[in-house]
Enzyme design. Structure first.
Site, short mmCIF file in Angstrom:
data_model
loop_
_atom_site.label_atom_id
_atom_site.label_comp_id
_atom_site.label_asym_id
_atom_site.label_seq_id
_atom_site.Cartn_x
_atom_site.Cartn_y
_atom_site.Cartn_z
N HIS A 282 -2.90 -2.99 9.45
CA HIS A 282 -1.43 -3.10 9.37
C HIS A 282 -0.85 -2.23 8.25
CE1 HIS A 282 -1.91 -6.43 6.30
NE2 HIS A 282 -0.81 -5.88 5.83
N ASP B 229 -7.59 -6.52 12.17
CA ASP B 229 -6.78 -5.89 11.12
C ASP B 229 -7.69 -5.11 10.17
OD1 ASP B 229 -4.62 -5.18 9.63
OD2 ASP B 229 -4.25 -7.17 8.77
N GLY C 128 1.50 -6.63 -0.72
CA GLY C 128 1.08 -5.49 -1.54
C GLY C 128 -0.41 -5.55 -1.87
N SER D 55 -2.55 -6.38 0.50
CA SER D 55 -3.21 -6.14 1.79
C SER D 55 -4.21 -5.00 1.75
CB SER D 55 -2.19 -5.83 2.87
OG SER D 55 -1.67 -7.02 3.34
N GLY D 56 -5.28 -5.17 2.50
CA GLY D 56 -6.31 -4.15 2.59
C GLY D 56 -7.31 -4.25 1.46
N1 ARG Z 1 0.31 -8.87 4.62
C1 ARG Z 1 0.38 -8.81 3.19
C2 ARG Z 1 0.37 -7.35 2.74
O1 ARG Z 1 0.68 -6.50 3.55
C3 ARG Z 1 -0.69 -9.65 2.57
C4 ARG Z 1 -0.34 -11.04 2.68
C5 ARG Z 1 -1.33 -11.93 2.10
N2 ARG Z 1 -0.73 -13.20 2.07
C6 ARG Z 1 -1.27 -14.27 1.57
N3 ARG Z 1 -0.58 -15.37 1.54
N4 ARG Z 1 -2.49 -14.26 1.14
O2 ARG Z 1 0.22 -7.05 1.62
#
Ligand code: ARG
Length: 528
Positions: free
Chosen positions: A323, A370, A464, A466-467
């Site tokens: 994503h 993902d 932020g 993510s990944g």
């Molecule tokens: N989708 C989020 C990103 O793009 C990460 C979200 C993680 N959320 C959580 N509650 N652990 O950075």
């Protein structure tokens, strides 16, 4: 029984000829004589009617020239035309009694229904036959499908040393490392076999590492067959090198066994990973990370801004979330920052991206698959502040409750700003069963996901992050167990973080790296 109808000349026993007919009418009945009357069945004359219906051809009746210029009169006000012997007759069904009418309708309705039923049955059968045919064709039942293409090859042709698929997919992913000891396994005809020590050498070792997507080979060592996981002892193989060099292990001579004659099996190491040579564990820095504490953590910048985290898995490859790159797969827009803790970046190493690949089944509206890989244009130099994290092995399980690390520059609260410093926290792994509870994620957690965090809330990854890595220590090395993927809010009660499960993604990761390694090594050799 009585019926109301508009009476016409009963003797002629015809319906009204078309009112716009230009036929010669010898005698016009007096319009005033037309009246609505009530008649019974008995009043009607008995008429002999042929079985065929003779419909007059409309073309034989000329249009009334009057009607072109005059406004049309209402039908009822027109005097019915008398039949002439030369005029074609439109014959209509004679009157019937109600029983006959009912019977006729019923039988017609039945016939109609029967026709409809037969017709739908035929259509259904055709759809079924086509569907089954198409399904068998598309499902490649009992065969090997070449990637996501429609090409199928026989299962035994997979990993046999010869390329059968147009995209070469049948000779990819034929080697893996399994279990806690990184035991080497090769696949042949759909069966994974553990490699015995007899016949093994460093040339084979280097070849196996290349197939695993690494450009280097560290070492092979042998351990007792009986010391490894039971399921890994079931199918064995010994590999012998007949030529001095091979491109893939499946090109060497292999003999299947039920026991290794040496009693030993082969383990393989392609990369020194998961260690933190410049991290002094005596320094306790709260949740602000120290330089070298997470040397595999990278910051992925898109258009010069931090967008996502990622993990170094080899000197050329960064693992991140699909994503993060979906819709932004132009490598020239990205920069990979390594060996840093503070943003904005000054002085830290920044690398450009050569190639981005995300899982073909990832959909932005979905949560599965993902995962993405970025190939760096130039290889990283590992120096203690920049180090790769180990990938887990096939079949490795990380127990619920295992404490693992999450890290990143993500928001410190839901909908907050990204952090200037690299932050980290320890969170326990949660089982899929726990995470799928009705009050948690209600069955949304698939085999491609792993949850980590506290059901009471308070500590979590956030936007932020993510990944970035979910890293767990295993036999004194750090292994990448997850890549930050999603969650509802951040650090909320019953809403832990969800991470892409790396053990589920292993074969995808290896195939991407192997494909790219073989592509570049073949273009390099053809360049020379
Ligand atoms: N989708 C989020 C990103 O793009 C990460 C979200 C993680 N959320 C959580 N509650 N652990 O950075």
């Amino acid at each position: 029984m009585t019926k109301s109808f508009v009476e016409t000349n009963p003797d002629a026993n015809t319906s009204d000829p078309p009112t716009d007919s230009k036929a010669e009418v010898p005698e016009q009945p007096d319009p005033s004589k037309i009246e609505v009357v009530s008649v019974t069945d008995e009043d009607l004359p008995i008429v002999e009617t042929p079985n065929t219906l003779n419909v007059s051809p409309l073309g034989s009746i000329d249009a009334d020239p009057q009607s072109e210029n005059e406004p049309a009169k209402p039908e009822e006000s027109k005097p019915p035309a008398a039949p002439s012997p030369t005029m074609p007759i439109t014959k209509v069904q004679p009157f019937m009694n109600e029983d006959d009418l009912e019977k006729s309708w019923k039988s017609r309705l039945l016939a109609h229904r029967l026709e409809l039923l037969i017709f739908s049955c035929v259509i259904l059968a055709v759809i079924l036959i086509l569907g089954i045919g198409l399904g068998v064709g598309l499902s490649c039942a009992g065969k090997f499908r070449c990637g996501s293409s429609s090409q199928c090859i026989s299962a035994s042709a997979q990993c046999d040393g010869e390329v059968h698929c147009d995209n070469g997919d049948d000779e990819l992913g034929c080697v893996r490392l399994s279990g806690g000891d990184s035991v080497l396994q090769v696949q042949r005809g759909g069966v994974w076999r553990t490699v015995c020590s007899e016949g093994w050498n460093n040339v084979l070792g280097a070849s196996a590492c290349r197939q695993l997507g690494y450009s280097r080979y560290v070492e092979s060592f042998f351990i007792f067959q009986t010391s490894i996981e039971q399921d890994l002892q079931l199918h064995l193989v010994s590999i012998n090198l007949s030529q001095s060099e091979i491109t893939k292990l499946q090109n060497a001579t292999a003999s299947s066994k039920s026991q290794c004659s040496s009693g030993m099996v082969t383990t393989l190491k392609c990369l020194e990973c998961g260690s933190r040579p410049r991290y002094n564990t005596r320094i306790v820095g709260g949740n602000i990370s120290r330089l070298g504490q997470f040397p595999w953590q990278v910051s992925l910048h898109f258009s010069s801004e931090h967008l996502c985290g990622g993990s170094i898995i080899t000197s050329r490859w960064i693992l991140t979330a699909a994503h993060c790159v979906f819709g932004f797969a132009d490598p020239s827009m990205w920069a990979v920052h390594v060996g840093l803790t503070e943003q904005p970046v000054h002085g830290a190493q920044s690398l450009s991206v050569e190639h981005i690949v995300y899982h073909a089944r990832y959909r932005p509206k979905g949560l599965d698959y993902d995962i993405a890989l970025m190939k760096l244009s130039t290889p990283l130099v590992f120096n203690g502040l920049v180090e790769p994290i180990c990938l887990p092995n096939h079949g490795e399980e990380f127990a619920e409750g295992t404490m693992c690390w999450i890290s990143g520059w993500g928001a410190t609260e839901d909908e907050g700003e990204t952090s200037v410093v690299l932050r980290s926290a320890m969170v326990p792994l949660l089982s899929t069963k726990t995470c799928n509870q009705p009050e948690v994620y209600q069955g949304f957690i698939s085999a491609w996901m792993i949850c980590a965090g506290y059901l009471e809330g308070g500590t979590d990854s956030c936007q932020g992050d993510s990944g970035g890595p979910l890293a767990c220590e295993d036999s004194s090395v750090m292994k990448l167990v997850g890549a930050t993927s999603w969650g509802i809010g951040c650090a909320m009660r019953n809403k832990p973080g969800v991470y892409t499960r790396i053990t589920r993604s292993l074969s995808w990761i290896r195939q991407q790296m192997e494909r790219e390694e073989s592509r570049t090594s073949s273009t390099q050799s053809s360049d020379n």
